[in-house]
Design a protein around this motif. Structure first.
Motif, short mmCIF file in Angstrom:
data_model
loop_
_atom_site.label_atom_id
_atom_site.label_comp_id
_atom_site.label_asym_id
_atom_site.label_seq_id
_atom_site.Cartn_x
_atom_site.Cartn_y
_atom_site.Cartn_z
N THR A 19 0.84 -1.21 0.00
CA THR A 19 0.00 0.00 0.00
C THR A 19 0.87 1.25 0.00
N ALA A 44 4.12 -7.78 -1.34
CA ALA A 44 5.49 -7.31 -1.08
C ALA A 44 5.44 -6.20 -0.03
N GLY A 45 4.76 -6.50 1.09
CA GLY A 45 4.66 -5.54 2.19
C GLY A 45 6.04 -5.25 2.73
N TRP A 53 7.14 -7.30 5.44
CA TRP A 53 6.00 -7.28 6.38
C TRP A 53 4.98 -8.27 5.84
N SER A 64 -2.14 2.78 3.98
CA SER A 64 -1.20 3.90 3.88
C SER A 64 -1.97 5.18 3.66
N ILE A 117 4.94 0.70 11.80
CA ILE A 117 4.66 1.88 10.99
C ILE A 117 5.86 2.19 10.10
N GLY A 134 2.52 4.43 6.45
CA GLY A 134 2.02 3.06 6.31
C GLY A 134 1.82 2.42 7.67
N GLY A 136 0.61 -1.07 9.71
CA GLY A 136 0.29 -2.50 9.68
C GLY A 136 -0.02 -2.96 11.09
C1 BTN Z 1 7.82 -2.08 10.62
O1 BTN Z 1 7.55 -2.19 11.82
O2 BTN Z 1 8.86 -2.57 10.17
C2 BTN Z 1 6.89 -1.31 9.73
C3 BTN Z 1 5.83 -2.16 9.11
C4 BTN Z 1 4.88 -1.38 8.24
C5 BTN Z 1 3.88 -2.24 7.52
C6 BTN Z 1 2.83 -1.44 6.82
S1 BTN Z 1 1.50 -2.44 6.23
C7 BTN Z 1 0.88 -1.13 5.25
C8 BTN Z 1 2.08 -0.40 4.69
N1 BTN Z 1 2.50 -0.98 3.42
C9 BTN Z 1 3.73 -1.52 3.51
O3 BTN Z 1 4.32 -2.10 2.57
N2 BTN Z 1 4.22 -1.39 4.74
C10 BTN Z 1 3.29 -0.65 5.60
#
Ligand code: BTN
Length: 248
Positions: A19, A44-45, A53, A64, A117, A134, A136
């Motif tokens: 996102t 691919a978070g 993620w 996001s 975040i 972002g 999660g």
């Molecule tokens: C972390 O703690 O490493 C941060 C994680 C962030 C995850 C969120 S999920 C929505 C947004 N899209 C992503 O690819 N990453 C953030």
């Protein structure tokens, strides 16, 4: 009350790569701030410090927010702090849960990470052109399915013992975010609130950065969001890293 900005437009997807990446594309196309991109699944978070993620599809909150904040780049960490505070406040409002924050922006329940975040920004001259916030939040699944993570991470369901309504939780978080964002636009600080929610000030911690590992006492967080670490007679200012609280 001013006009609502965050969440005035929400685009929902079943599956995206990330996102944050999609929100960045919308930002580059000139979309107005406040746009929320939410997905049931990310292929691919992305996490902080180059990590992945990964969350089971349709269980959690992954979204996001596109912002165009009137901030100089060094104050961008305020955006992450407002996101962490918003999630913590929403968990308190909805479920009476007392979340603790871990610098820079993890949200913990029972000392385990429930929300991460990732803030990414684009700078133009002396200002932020835009920032992507972002969020999660692990909601309706159990970490017992992921034993290698269960020592460090948890979900709302694991803490409450039951699944919850994700959409009302999302609404509450967006509402909190909108309130904090109005304060940012008025130039107000909520660093005091952030400090009060941190579980680590005054404690002995270890910080693993990209290059080195440092140990010391977590003294404070300054107005640019840096962690002030006391190591022996020296105070060091850190802008990124992974904190572990060391047992006394
Ligand atoms: C972390 O703690 O490493 C941060 C994680 C962030 C995850 C969120 S999920 C929505 C947004 N899209 C992503 O690819 N990453 C953030």
């Amino acid at each position: 009350m001013g006009e609502q900005i965050i969440g005035r437009k929400i685009l929902r997807y079943e599956q995206v790569e990330s996102t944050n990446t999609l929100a960045r594309e919308f930002a580059e196309q000139g979309q107005a701030e406040g746009l929320v991109i939410a997905a049931q699944e990310q292929t691919a978070g992305r996490g902080r410090m180059g990590r992945k993620w990964i969350v089971p599809r349709g269980t959690s909150l992954q979204f996001s927010v596109l912002l165009r904040p009137p901030l100089a780049p060094q104050y961008a960490p305020r955006l992450s702090f407002m996101a962490a505070l918003s999630v913590a406040n929403a968990l308190a409002r909805q479920f009476n849960l007392k979340a603790v924050l871990k610098w820079p922006n993890d949200v913990l329940l029972h000392e385990k990470k429930v929300c991460g975040i990732l803030t990414e920004s684009s700078v133009q001259g002396e200002q932020l052109a835009y920032a992507i916030l972002g969020v999660g939040l692990n909601v309706n699944y159990t970490m017992s399915a992921f034993p290698e993570l269960a020592r460090f991470a948890t979900t709302v369901q694991d803490v409450l013992g039951e699944a919850v309504d994700r959409s009302s939780l999302e609404r509450t978080i967006l509402d909190e975010l909108d309130g904090y964002y109005a304060r940012i636009r008025r130039g107000e600080s909520f660093l005091g609130e952030y400090r009060a929610r941190l579980g680590m000030l005054g404690k002995r911690i270890r910080v693993a950065g990209n290059q080195e590992i440092l140990e010391g006492i977590a003294k404070d967080v300054d107005k640019e969001g840096a962690l002030i670490l006391q190591t022996g007679h020296k105070q060091v200012k850190l802008f990124a890293g992974d904190v572990t609280i060391l047992k006394a």
